[in-house]
Write a protein that holds these residues in place. Structure first.
Motif, PDB file in Angstrom:
ATOM      1  N   SER A 239     -28.305   6.817  26.758  1.00 11.37           N
ATOM      2  CA  SER A 239     -28.000   7.193  28.145  1.00 11.37           C
ATOM      3  C   SER A 239     -29.285   7.575  28.871  1.00 11.37           C
ATOM      4  CB  SER A 239     -27.023   8.379  28.184  1.00 11.37           C
ATOM      5  OG  SER A 239     -27.659   9.556  27.698  1.00 11.37           O
ATOM      6  N   ARG A 240     -29.188   7.634  30.192  1.00 14.81           N
ATOM      7  CA  ARG A 240     -30.336   8.086  30.981  1.00 14.81           C
ATOM      8  C   ARG A 240     -30.751   9.493  30.583  1.00 14.81           C
ATOM      9  NH1 ARG A 240     -27.346   4.742  34.372  1.00 14.81           N
ATOM     10  NH2 ARG A 240     -28.495   3.503  35.943  1.00 14.81           N
ATOM     11  N   TRP A 241     -29.752  10.363  30.326  1.00 16.13           N
ATOM     12  CA  TRP A 241     -30.076  11.750  30.014  1.00 16.13           C
ATOM     13  C   TRP A 241     -30.851  11.849  28.708  1.00 16.13           C
ATOM     14  CZ3 TRP A 241     -29.661  15.482  26.341  1.00 16.13           C
ATOM     15  CH2 TRP A 241     -29.949  16.788  26.757  1.00 16.13           C
ATOM     16  N   ALA A 243     -32.574   9.467  27.201  1.00 17.13           N
ATOM     17  CA  ALA A 243     -33.875   8.823  27.381  1.00 17.13           C
ATOM     18  C   ALA A 243     -34.860   9.760  28.061  1.00 17.13           C
ATOM     19  CB  ALA A 243     -33.712   7.546  28.194  1.00 17.13           C
ATOM     20  N   GLY A 244     -34.393  10.487  29.075  1.00 10.57           N
ATOM     21  CA  GLY A 244     -35.267  11.402  29.793  1.00 10.57           C
ATOM     22  C   GLY A 244     -35.599  12.648  29.009  1.00 10.57           C
ATOM     23  N   MET A 251     -38.455   5.180  33.757  1.00  9.50           N
ATOM     24  CA  MET A 251     -37.125   4.664  34.059  1.00  9.50           C
ATOM     25  C   MET A 251     -37.119   4.056  35.457  1.00  9.50           C
ATOM     26  SD  MET A 251     -34.428   7.239  32.178  1.00  9.50           S
ATOM     27  CE  MET A 251     -34.980   8.808  32.832  1.00  9.50           C
ATOM     28  N   GLU A 253     -34.697   1.938  38.176  1.00 11.12           N
ATOM     29  CA  GLU A 253     -33.347   1.523  38.568  1.00 11.12           C
ATOM     30  C   GLU A 253     -33.390   0.155  39.245  1.00 11.12           C
ATOM     31  OE1 GLU A 253     -30.665   3.260  37.851  1.00 11.12           O
ATOM     32  OE2 GLU A 253     -31.630   5.148  37.195  1.00 11.12           O
ATOM     33  N   CYS A 286     -30.398   0.898  34.522  1.00 10.40           N
ATOM     34  CA  CYS A 286     -31.688   1.562  34.458  1.00 10.40           C
ATOM     35  C   CYS A 286     -32.484   0.919  33.329  1.00 10.40           C
ATOM     36  CB  CYS A 286     -31.505   3.065  34.211  1.00 10.40           C
ATOM     37  SG  CYS A 286     -33.041   3.966  33.944  1.00 10.40           S
ATOM     38  N   ALA A 288     -35.543   1.361  30.836  1.00 10.75           N
ATOM     39  CA  ALA A 288     -36.381   2.411  30.265  1.00 10.75           C
ATOM     40  C   ALA A 288     -37.487   1.780  29.414  1.00 10.75           C
ATOM     41  CB  ALA A 288     -35.543   3.364  29.418  1.00 10.75           C
ATOM     42  N   LEU A 369     -30.034   0.775  30.129  1.00  8.09           N
ATOM     43  CA  LEU A 369     -29.145   1.936  30.148  1.00  8.09           C
ATOM     44  C   LEU A 369     -28.156   1.795  31.300  1.00  8.09           C
ATOM     45  CD1 LEU A 369     -31.869   4.687  29.629  1.00  8.09           C
ATOM     46  CD2 LEU A 369     -30.383   3.695  27.888  1.00  8.09           C
TER      47      LEU A 369
END
Length: 371
Positions: A239-241, A243-244, A251, A253, A286, A288, A369
């Motif tokens: 997920s984006r979360w 990954a961050g 990342m 978009e 997204c 990454a 993502l």
């Protein structure tokens, strides 16, 4: 084979099973319907930001908190209502909780004496733990006569002396400086491997989790959002979360414009066209990319005409010793962080702020993502 939370299937019967456990404090849900299997001999890390519920979960495993819902099973038997001292589980606290008036040997022997073991057995077990933790010659010292790393080893030896089925570690290395922490991580891993015991460590230090753990469970807002090996977690966040949160990452978009030959093409307003290996079920995604996956070259070199070769301007260079971090602003506006290994003393000297640059990366080095 693993399920969607990285739990092993068929490899081994779980030593520990956390089944739909929830813990609330008033109106706040600290752990939310969490399930997890941990197999015998595994070194498992709970990783997450402050307040995510990882320490609350550890305290429930130790017996210091009771679940409001769900169950905790050890070797197939429920321990959710079992008192801490009656569980074959020990916990090593962040502040070590050593008795200042007792010697190293007496600190290690404390739990054994309370359990009523015969003195010859206690003496033999203390000697074994002193050797395991490399504390020979320090048996008569008090905690205030020890270094931070030595106190950590005493606490570890005391926790291991009763031979628990499982050892819980609550940020055990947080008080140590970076160099000592790295050394102690290696020692902790060596002890766990030699004993073949199941260790569960709570940490907010991503590098520590990556170093010691067989698998890592990432928590956020009381839930496990991904469970995976360190490599899988880093290379394939779900997920984006995640990954961050795990490591540094770029990342971008964009909108999927085409799909062909196992790759998709994404149009990003601030980066341009990007080709990614994989597929997508949603039109908006997204992309990454880890900083070390990106290569830099002068804008006039051949890379400028290749796939995922994005032109931009070098903003600045941060020298970090073994690596340098270079920020590149693409012509579309996106800023990429690029990690360059300083293999020689002149590796980054060909780059300078304001220079026109091309940042390039392979389609297989990107992660798609959708959530």
């Amino acid at each position: 084979m693993t399920d969607n939370l990285g739990n092993s299937r068929g490899a081994s019967s779980p030593l520990l099973r956390v089944a739909n456990v929830t813990k609330r404090f008033g109106g706040f849900t600290a752990v939310d319907d969490l399930s997890l299997d941990i197999v015998p001999g595994e070194f498992f890390a709970l990783l997450g930001p402050s307040g995510c519920g990882k320490t609350t979960l550890l305290r429930m495993l130790a017996g210091f908190e009771t679940p409001d819902a769900g169950d905790i099973l050890l070797d197939g038997s429920s321990i959710a209502q079992v008192a801490p001292h009656q569980r074959p589980v020990n916990m090593m606290f962040q502040n070590y909780a050593l008795f200042p008036h007792l010697t190293v040997a007496d600190n290690i022997a404390f739990g054994l004496k309370r359990a009523g073991l015969p003195k010859p057995d206690i003496d033999a077990r203390v000697e074994e733990m002193v050797a395991l933790a490399r504390l020979q010659g320090m048996e008569a010292r008090r905690p205030d006569q020890l270094s931070g790393g030595q106190r950590q080893r005493v606490a570890l030896a005391r926790s291991l002396a009763p031979r628990p089925r499982m050892l819980l570690l609550d940020e055990p290395l947080a008080a140590l400086d970076k160099k000592l922490r790295e050394t102690t991580q290696a020692e902790l891993l060596e002890v766990q491997r030699r004993l073949g015991m199941t260790f569960i460590i709570v940490t907010h230090d991503q590098e520590e989790a990556m170093t010691v753990a067989d698998r890592i469970g990432v928590m956020n807002q009381g839930r496990l959002v991904q469970v995976a090996t360190p490599r899988a977690l880093y290379e394939a966040p779900n997920s984006r979360w995640v990954a961050g949160f795990v490591g540094n990452i770029n990342m971008i978009e964009g909108q999927v414009t085409s799909s062909d030959g196992g790759c998709i093409t994404v149009a990003a307003a601030d980066a341009g066209k990007i080709v990614v290996a994989g597929s997508a079920s949603a039109p908006s995604v997204c992309i990454a990319i880890r900083p070390e996956k990106i290569a830099l070259s002068r804008a006039d070199e051949d890379a400028a005409g290749g796939v995922n070769a994005l032109r931009g301007t070098l903003l600045d260079i941060s020298y970090l010793g073994g690596t340098s971090t270079i920020r590149v602003q693409l012509d579309g506006g996106a800023v990429l962080r690029v990690a360059v290994a300083n293999a020689t003393r002149t590796d980054v000297e060909t780059f300078a702020s304001g220079q026109r640059i091309t940042a390039s990366f392979a389609p297989a080095d990107c992660v798609v993502l959708e959530s």
